[in-house]
Structure formats: C-alpha cells, structure tokens
Design a protein around this motif. Sequence first.
Motif: not given
Length: 69
Positions: A48-52, A56-58
């Motif tokens: 979850d932390a990695a996804l957060q 919005g970066k791609g």
Amino acid sequence: MGAVAKVRKQFVLEQQKIDQVRKIVQAKTDTEAITRALDIIIENSRIDAALQAVRGKGRIKDVYGRTAA
C-alpha cells in the motif's frame, strides 16, 4: 541476516477466527497461522505504501471507465 527475537505473549482470541485463518493460510498450528496472518498484514502495508508513493505519477488509462477515489 541476524537472529530474530521472539517473545512469549498471551492473548485472548476467538478460536473460530484462528481456525478460519489456519484454513486460509494452510497452517498446521495456531502460532503458525497467527504469524502468517501478521506477515500478510505487514506485506500488505508495504505494498500500500509503495502504491501510494506512485499514485498519480503515471498515465494509466482506465479501460473500465471508473473514476479515481
């Protein structure tokens, strides 16, 4: 990697929940079931932390037409 510290704890838990977790994670003992459940929660938190972090970066097109929350 160094040795992992283990501690003895006492908890009052619902046996039905432990049995369900044992079945889900295919554990042989209650301790193994609880340990695997904790490992899953820890890993889910890391995911979850990695996804957060990349949110919005791609530019990913949602082909199903859903909107971001």
